[in-house]
Design a protein around this motif. Structure first.
Motif, PDB file in Angstrom:
ATOM      1  N   LYS A   1       0.847  -1.196   0.000  1.00  0.00           N
ATOM      2  CA  LYS A   1       0.000   0.000   0.000  1.00  0.00           C
ATOM      3  C   LYS A   1       0.875   1.237   0.000  1.00  0.00           C
ATOM      4  N   GLU A   2       0.806   2.012  -1.069  1.00  0.00           N
ATOM      5  CA  GLU A   2       1.665   3.190  -1.167  1.00  0.00           C
ATOM      6  C   GLU A   2       1.283   4.303  -0.195  1.00  0.00           C
ATOM      7  N   THR A   3       0.138   4.154   0.471  1.00  0.00           N
ATOM      8  CA  THR A   3      -0.296   5.179   1.421  1.00  0.00           C
ATOM      9  C   THR A   3       0.239   4.933   2.830  1.00  0.00           C
ATOM     10  N   GLN A   4       0.843   3.767   3.085  1.00  0.00           N
ATOM     11  CA  GLN A   4       1.386   3.456   4.407  1.00  0.00           C
ATOM     12  C   GLN A   4       2.795   4.010   4.552  1.00  0.00           C
ATOM     13  N   LYS A   5       3.224   4.132   5.805  1.00  0.00           N
ATOM     14  CA  LYS A   5       4.613   4.486   6.096  1.00  0.00           C
ATOM     15  C   LYS A   5       5.365   3.198   6.414  1.00  0.00           C
ATOM     16  N   PHE A   6       6.626   3.149   5.989  1.00  0.00           N
ATOM     17  CA  PHE A   6       7.462   1.978   6.226  1.00  0.00           C
ATOM     18  C   PHE A   6       8.781   2.429   6.841  1.00  0.00           C
ATOM     19  N   HIS A   7       9.192   1.732   7.919  1.00  0.00           N
ATOM     20  CA  HIS A   7      10.466   2.014   8.573  1.00  0.00           C
ATOM     21  C   HIS A   7      11.231   0.696   8.640  1.00  0.00           C
ATOM     22  N   VAL A   8      12.464   0.683   8.115  1.00  0.00           N
ATOM     23  CA  VAL A   8      13.270  -0.533   8.048  1.00  0.00           C
ATOM     24  C   VAL A   8      14.564  -0.319   8.831  1.00  0.00           C
ATOM     25  N   PRO A   9      14.577  -0.652  10.125  1.00  0.00           N
ATOM     26  CA  PRO A   9      15.773  -0.494  10.935  1.00  0.00           C
ATOM     27  C   PRO A   9      16.774  -1.622  10.694  1.00  0.00           C
ATOM     28  N   LEU A  10      18.051  -1.319  10.932  1.00  0.00           N
ATOM     29  CA  LEU A  10      19.118  -2.316  10.839  1.00  0.00           C
ATOM     30  C   LEU A  10      19.966  -2.210  12.094  1.00  0.00           C
ATOM     31  N   LEU A  11      20.098  -3.326  12.807  1.00  0.00           N
ATOM     32  CA  LEU A  11      20.978  -3.429  13.972  1.00  0.00           C
ATOM     33  C   LEU A  11      22.218  -4.164  13.483  1.00  0.00           C
ATOM     34  N   LEU A  12      23.375  -3.536  13.623  1.00  0.00           N
ATOM     35  CA  LEU A  12      24.569  -3.995  12.923  1.00  0.00           C
ATOM     36  C   LEU A  12      25.751  -4.198  13.859  1.00  0.00           C
ATOM     37  N   SER A  13      26.446  -5.312  13.694  1.00  0.00           N
ATOM     38  CA  SER A  13      27.742  -5.528  14.339  1.00  0.00           C
ATOM     39  C   SER A  13      28.671  -6.101  13.263  1.00  0.00           C
ATOM     40  N   PRO A  14      29.967  -6.210  13.528  1.00  0.00           N
ATOM     41  CA  PRO A  14      30.863  -6.750  12.501  1.00  0.00           C
ATOM     42  C   PRO A  14      30.556  -8.205  12.133  1.00  0.00           C
ATOM     43  N   TRP A  15      29.853  -8.925  13.006  1.00  0.00           N
ATOM     44  CA  TRP A  15      29.657 -10.355  12.797  1.00  0.00           C
ATOM     45  C   TRP A  15      28.201 -10.764  12.655  1.00  0.00           C
ATOM     46  N   SER A  16      27.285  -9.812  12.754  1.00  0.00           N
ATOM     47  CA  SER A  16      25.866 -10.168  12.634  1.00  0.00           C
ATOM     48  C   SER A  16      25.049  -8.929  12.315  1.00  0.00           C
ATOM     49  N   TYR A  17      23.794  -9.170  11.925  1.00  0.00           N
ATOM     50  CA  TYR A  17      22.853  -8.068  11.741  1.00  0.00           C
ATOM     51  C   TYR A  17      21.442  -8.580  11.962  1.00  0.00           C
ATOM     52  N   THR A  18      20.560  -7.641  12.297  1.00  0.00           N
ATOM     53  CA  THR A  18      19.147  -7.936  12.501  1.00  0.00           C
ATOM     54  C   THR A  18      18.352  -6.798  11.876  1.00  0.00           C
ATOM     55  N   THR A  19      17.236  -7.156  11.292  1.00  0.00           N
ATOM     56  CA  THR A  19      16.341  -6.145  10.759  1.00  0.00           C
ATOM     57  C   THR A  19      14.902  -6.559  11.047  1.00  0.00           C
ATOM     58  N   TYR A  20      14.007  -5.606  10.959  1.00  0.00           N
ATOM     59  CA  TYR A  20      12.603  -5.875  11.214  1.00  0.00           C
ATOM     60  C   TYR A  20      11.795  -4.740  10.634  1.00  0.00           C
ATOM     61  N   ARG A  21      10.495  -4.909  10.563  1.00  0.00           N
ATOM     62  CA  ARG A  21       9.633  -3.818  10.123  1.00  0.00           C
ATOM     63  C   ARG A  21       9.318  -2.956  11.324  1.00  0.00           C
ATOM     64  N   GLY A  22       9.822  -1.758  11.300  1.00  0.00           N
ATOM     65  CA  GLY A  22       9.615  -0.833  12.412  1.00  0.00           C
ATOM     66  C   GLY A  22       8.353  -0.016  12.219  1.00  0.00           C
ATOM     67  N   SER A  23       8.194   0.945  13.094  1.00  0.00           N
ATOM     68  CA  SER A  23       7.002   1.806  13.010  1.00  0.00           C
ATOM     69  C   SER A  23       7.412   3.252  12.895  1.00  0.00           C
TER      70      SER A  23
END
Length: 118
Positions: A96-118
């Protein structure tokens, strides 16, 4: 200058030091259905707060598959740090182009995590 009131934002946190990841280069692309090829829409860098608040203008947003590519190798090299992932790609779908999307990235040299934020 970042577009204001963008429907798509990101934020990168360097979890190795617990601070925002400033100066991280990223690219936003959209998958074109007919050619099945990525079209780059924007190249940007995270600000001092680790944010890249305006990736798209509201008029650019349309349903489809998008990709955020983060140049993590260059980020870690600038800090004199070895890392395992040379880049991180986060592929997501906007329905839906009317929604807002936030894509955070939690980063370290050996791993990463992402999720759909608000």
């Amino acid at each position: 200058m970042e577009p204001q009131n963008s429907p798509l934002t990101t934020h990168v946190l360097d979890t190795a030091c617990g601070l925002p990841a400033q100066g991280l280069c990223l690219r936003l692309s959209r998958l074109e259905d007919l050619a099945q090829q990525w079209t780059e829409l924007r190249k940007s860098y995270t600000d001092p707060d680790g944010r890249c608040p305006g990736l798209l203008t509201p008029g650019q947003m349309k349903p489809g598959t998008y990709k955020l590519s983060f140049d993590t190798e260059a980020y870690w090299k600038k800090r004199g740090q070895e890392s395992f992932y040379p880049y991180v790609e986060v592929v997501f779908t906007i329905t839906k182009e009317t929604q807002k999307f936030h894509v955070p990235l939690l980063l370290s040299p050996w791993s990463y995590t992402t999720y759909r934020g608000s």
